[in-house]
Design a protein around this motif. Sequence first.
Motif, PDB file in Angstrom:
ATOM      1  N   ARG A 454       0.809  -1.332   0.119  1.00 40.61           N
ATOM      2  CA  ARG A 454      -0.147  -0.031   0.043  1.00 40.61           C
ATOM      3  C   ARG A 454       0.822   1.115  -0.059  1.00 40.61           C
ATOM      4  NH1 ARG A 454      -2.647   3.385   4.164  1.00 40.61           N
ATOM      5  NH2 ARG A 454      -1.297   2.130   5.816  1.00 40.61           N
ATOM      6  N   TYR A 455       0.393   2.426  -0.897  1.00 37.76           N
ATOM      7  CA  TYR A 455       1.018   3.443  -0.763  1.00 37.76           C
ATOM      8  C   TYR A 455       0.230   4.753  -0.401  1.00 37.76           C
ATOM      9  CZ  TYR A 455       3.206   7.876  -2.573  1.00 37.76           C
ATOM     10  OH  TYR A 455       3.908   8.997  -2.633  1.00 37.76           O
ATOM     11  N   ASP A 456       0.644   5.110   0.931  1.00 38.42           N
ATOM     12  CA  ASP A 456       0.241   6.190   1.675  1.00 38.42           C
ATOM     13  C   ASP A 456       0.649   7.649   1.410  1.00 38.42           C
ATOM     14  OD1 ASP A 456      -1.060   7.882   3.429  1.00 38.42           O
ATOM     15  OD2 ASP A 456      -0.666   6.701   5.122  1.00 38.42           O
ATOM     16  N   SER A 457       0.073   8.366   0.765  1.00 33.17           N
ATOM     17  CA  SER A 457       0.684   9.463   0.203  1.00 33.17           C
ATOM     18  C   SER A 457       0.783  10.687   1.262  1.00 33.17           C
ATOM     19  CB  SER A 457      -0.200  10.251  -1.068  1.00 33.17           C
ATOM     20  OG  SER A 457      -1.369  10.431  -0.445  1.00 33.17           O
ATOM     21  N   THR A 458       0.000  10.434   2.499  1.00 32.09           N
ATOM     22  CA  THR A 458       0.254  11.389   3.350  1.00 32.09           C
ATOM     23  C   THR A 458       1.502  11.264   4.171  1.00 32.09           C
ATOM     24  OG1 THR A 458      -0.913   9.757   5.154  1.00 32.09           O
ATOM     25  CG2 THR A 458      -2.235  11.454   3.755  1.00 32.09           C
ATOM     26  N   MET A 459       2.177   9.979   3.900  1.00 28.08           N
ATOM     27  CA  MET A 459       3.538  10.090   4.400  1.00 28.08           C
ATOM     28  C   MET A 459       4.613  10.785   3.913  1.00 28.08           C
ATOM     29  SD  MET A 459       3.400   7.713   6.954  1.00 28.08           S
ATOM     30  CE  MET A 459       4.846   7.129   7.111  1.00 28.08           C
ATOM     31  N   TYR A 460       4.057  11.506   2.428  1.00 31.46           N
ATOM     32  CA  TYR A 460       4.904  12.237   1.879  1.00 31.46           C
ATOM     33  C   TYR A 460       4.639  13.513   1.798  1.00 31.46           C
ATOM     34  CZ  TYR A 460       7.211   7.812   0.269  1.00 31.46           C
ATOM     35  OH  TYR A 460       7.539   6.661   0.179  1.00 31.46           O
ATOM     36  N   GLY A 461       3.439  14.096   2.557  1.00 27.12           N
ATOM     37  CA  GLY A 461       3.039  15.311   2.594  1.00 27.12           C
ATOM     38  C   GLY A 461       1.909  15.780   1.560  1.00 27.12           C
ATOM     39  N   TYR A 462       1.196  14.905   0.968  1.00 30.75           N
ATOM     40  CA  TYR A 462       0.152  15.350  -0.010  1.00 30.75           C
ATOM     41  C   TYR A 462      -0.821  14.118  -0.073  1.00 30.75           C
ATOM     42  CZ  TYR A 462       2.153  12.229  -3.360  1.00 30.75           C
ATOM     43  OH  TYR A 462       2.535  10.917  -4.315  1.00 30.75           O
ATOM     44  N   SER A 463      -1.886  14.425  -0.957  1.00 32.77           N
ATOM     45  CA  SER A 463      -3.066  13.713  -1.063  1.00 32.77           C
ATOM     46  C   SER A 463      -3.053  13.153  -2.390  1.00 32.77           C
ATOM     47  CB  SER A 463      -4.262  14.455  -0.766  1.00 32.77           C
ATOM     48  OG  SER A 463      -5.429  13.698  -0.919  1.00 32.77           O
ATOM     49  N   LEU A 464      -3.406  11.747  -2.824  1.00 33.86           N
ATOM     50  CA  LEU A 464      -3.802  11.341  -4.290  1.00 33.86           C
ATOM     51  C   LEU A 464      -5.005  12.111  -4.806  1.00 33.86           C
ATOM     52  CD1 LEU A 464      -2.726   7.753  -3.953  1.00 33.86           C
ATOM     53  CD2 LEU A 464      -1.475   9.338  -5.094  1.00 33.86           C
ATOM     54  N   CYS A 465      -5.886  12.818  -3.963  1.00 33.38           N
ATOM     55  CA  CYS A 465      -6.908  13.168  -4.490  1.00 33.38           C
ATOM     56  C   CYS A 465      -6.985  14.602  -4.276  1.00 33.38           C
ATOM     57  CB  CYS A 465      -8.079  12.712  -3.389  1.00 33.38           C
ATOM     58  SG  CYS A 465      -9.961  12.761  -4.010  1.00 33.38           S
ATOM     59  N   ASP A 466      -5.877  15.197  -4.943  1.00 30.11           N
ATOM     60  CA  ASP A 466      -5.363  16.505  -4.778  1.00 30.11           C
ATOM     61  C   ASP A 466      -5.775  17.299  -6.272  1.00 30.11           C
ATOM     62  OD1 ASP A 466      -3.384  15.889  -6.472  1.00 30.11           O
ATOM     63  OD2 ASP A 466      -1.736  16.605  -5.199  1.00 30.11           O
ATOM     64  N   GLY A 467      -6.373  16.564  -6.939  1.00 30.83           N
ATOM     65  CA  GLY A 467      -6.836  17.244  -8.435  1.00 30.83           C
ATOM     66  C   GLY A 467      -5.751  17.385  -9.513  1.00 30.83           C
ATOM     67  N   ALA A 468      -4.571  16.477  -9.031  1.00 31.45           N
ATOM     68  CA  ALA A 468      -3.329  16.481  -9.933  1.00 31.45           C
ATOM     69  C   ALA A 468      -3.421  15.013 -10.502  1.00 31.45           C
ATOM     70  CB  ALA A 468      -2.141  16.983  -9.321  1.00 31.45           C
ATOM     71  N   TRP A 469      -2.541  14.966 -11.691  1.00 33.60           N
ATOM     72  CA  TRP A 469      -2.082  13.459 -12.135  1.00 33.60           C
ATOM     73  C   TRP A 469      -1.223  13.106 -11.330  1.00 33.60           C
ATOM     74  CZ3 TRP A 469      -4.990  11.130 -15.544  1.00 33.60           C
ATOM     75  CH2 TRP A 469      -5.739  11.879 -16.230  1.00 33.60           C
ATOM     76  N   HIS A 470      -1.202  11.485 -10.994  1.00 29.85           N
ATOM     77  CA  HIS A 470      -0.097  10.787 -10.186  1.00 29.85           C
ATOM     78  C   HIS A 470       0.205   9.681 -10.877  1.00 29.85           C
ATOM     79  CE1 HIS A 470      -0.761  13.240  -6.723  1.00 29.85           C
ATOM     80  NE2 HIS A 470      -2.031  13.320  -6.828  1.00 29.85           N
ATOM     81  N   SER A 471       1.501   9.393 -11.054  1.00 37.51           N
ATOM     82  CA  SER A 471       2.054   8.297 -11.922  1.00 37.51           C
ATOM     83  C   SER A 471       2.018   6.994 -11.098  1.00 37.51           C
ATOM     84  CB  SER A 471       3.370   8.676 -12.552  1.00 37.51           C
ATOM     85  OG  SER A 471       4.514   8.894 -11.621  1.00 37.51           O
ATOM     86  N   VAL A 472       1.807   5.784 -11.519  1.00 38.99           N
ATOM     87  CA  VAL A 472       1.787   4.689 -10.914  1.00 38.99           C
ATOM     88  C   VAL A 472       2.408   3.597 -11.652  1.00 38.99           C
ATOM     89  CG1 VAL A 472       0.089   2.834  -9.822  1.00 38.99           C
ATOM     90  CG2 VAL A 472      -0.561   5.185  -9.739  1.00 38.99           C
ATOM     91  N   LYS A 473       3.189   2.835 -10.923  1.00 41.37           N
ATOM     92  CA  LYS A 473       3.981   1.604 -11.758  1.00 41.37           C
ATOM     93  C   LYS A 473       3.766   0.546 -10.736  1.00 41.37           C
ATOM     94  CE  LYS A 473       8.281   0.209 -13.821  1.00 41.37           C
ATOM     95  NZ  LYS A 473       9.747   0.747 -14.272  1.00 41.37           N
ATOM     96  N   ILE A 474       3.371  -0.478 -11.202  1.00 38.49           N
ATOM     97  CA  ILE A 474       3.132  -1.798 -10.345  1.00 38.49           C
ATOM     98  C   ILE A 474       4.047  -2.981 -11.232  1.00 38.49           C
ATOM     99  CG2 ILE A 474       1.871  -3.490  -9.378  1.00 38.49           C
ATOM    100  CD1 ILE A 474      -0.201  -0.673 -10.031  1.00 38.49           C
ATOM    101  N   SER A 475       5.019  -3.419 -10.405  1.00 38.56           N
ATOM    102  CA  SER A 475       5.802  -4.451 -11.352  1.00 38.56           C
ATOM    103  C   SER A 475       5.733  -5.749 -10.258  1.00 38.56           C
ATOM    104  CB  SER A 475       7.249  -4.219 -11.279  1.00 38.56           C
ATOM    105  OG  SER A 475       7.383  -2.927 -12.160  1.00 38.56           O
TER     106      SER A 475
END
Length: 563
Positions: A454-475
């Motif tokens: 799981r990726y918790d964006s709040t650990m990096y000081g932002y939200s995935l629901c902030d209206g911006a594009w977010h890149s995702v890569k799953i390997s």
Amino acid sequence: MQIDNTERITSEVPIIEDVEFSRRKRGAPNARVISYISGRNTNSHGILRQHINNAKGPVQDPSKVAALLRHRRSPNGNVVLYVGGGDDLPMFRGCIMKPFIRHDSMHPRLLAENVQCGTQGTVCVGRPQINGCRRPEQENNEETLNGHDSALMEGPVGRAESVIQPQPIILSRDDYEPYGFDARCVLPYRAETSGHRYVGDGYSKYYVKRFNPHSWRFSLVMRTRERSGILFYMADTGCNEHIALYLVKGKLAFSVMFGGERLRLKSINRYDDEFWHHVTFERNGNVTQLMLDGSIESMGLMYNESQYFPANMPFHVGGLHVVPKKFAANQINRKHLSDFTGCIKDFNVNNQPIESLGTGAGLHIHVSPCFDGGTEPGMYFPYKEDHQPSAYMVAMSSYTVGVNVEITMDIKPRTRDGIILAVGGTTGDFFNIALVDGSLAVRLRQGGETLFTRYDSTMYGYSLCDGAWHSVKISKAKNIIALIVDENLVAPLEEGDLQNRNCNTNGALYVGGVQDGVFVEGLLTNSQYAGCIRKMRFDFRPINPSTAMSVNGDITTNICPLF
């Protein structure tokens, strides 16, 4: 701080009293931001755009208030007002009191006093709070913003004057929910739309019952920048008789042919200016007329009656199927029969909305919602209401994850929960990707062993629901799952037993949600994804509506709303 008389944009009517909003940079604590914009969100900045059609007089000298209030004229002629920042402007931080806009007596209240995010013409980025400025008396003599007793603004404007303000209306998260907002997300659940968007290769088909060829009235509202395109076409099976509305070099042409008699009316002005225009075309007895924006543009007389029109008539909007288009070319120049590119809304038959006539929802081919506020490339998955079916794609009818796979995509969600990808089958293995309470989660089962990361964006000081594009890569490499979001690798890597390396799924590969009533094992949420996805690839194979096995619901292809 109130904008001084010598510096403000003035008028007789206040737009709103005040607005409060907050933003948080990545890795930084929350900071109060106060600006003219409705709503509230603690994770992002805010912008409000209020579109003013046919505005009289320019906004005066906006440079005097720095990033507080700016305006520009869009290519279609509309005035766009930015308050508190802009796409290419620095973001204001502070409080703005009683912003005004100049207007004349013939056009009062161009900006409403009670604006709301999501209402037509207004687009918000961020969730600031209307009438939420804290007054000194409310703060019990606490230290005020910027050291001024009036505590009204901190920011680029350095003068302040006291002003008596009414008690603020403090809006809580619950206040926003009925309007389609999650206070923890920047974008509303649903993008604001106005009618249908036609892209030059589609159409809508409807039926009208008990049609009277001697007396009828059709009306619609259209917006385009194209010089040609068919807006409306009704004809008998062999196209011996017709009623047609189409663009010719930007002007509206209205053609009627009954009983061998043809009448063609044409507008005086051009209407390919990207403004909304109300078009009415009708026949009342022998009189036939074309009206644009409430004014009669052309009128003619027709004496013949229909010999071919049945009582229940089909008609096309925005384009034509290839078969009627072939017959229509016998009466109308083929170059005028190109499919329409633009937006059409508020279609009425005899002053009644087409949706209220009991003829069904209509057939729509290559038609998408017309989004207000602009678009960008991407797949848009609409928010699912309780009474609506799910919107999802079946990318492949049967998919095996196998030993190794790499999945990449960009996401811009509007809610904090939603299925992004799901595949299962009869073997018990599954592979699911979903948003769960704002975090991005990946869950996989292979060989009886379940892996989870799981990726918790709040650990990096932002939200995935902030209206911006977010890149995702799953390997997935054998027994290891690596999850990277916005170039941040989730550590430690999720590692299973080396003997379990093959994820032997054999079910349908769902994107954006799953079919109602279908059980997919291992789902982390039952919510449908709402928002945009772009650049989705499975081992460099693109996944989108054009490559999918089936598309269900109003998923748009390569059109994603900005707001």
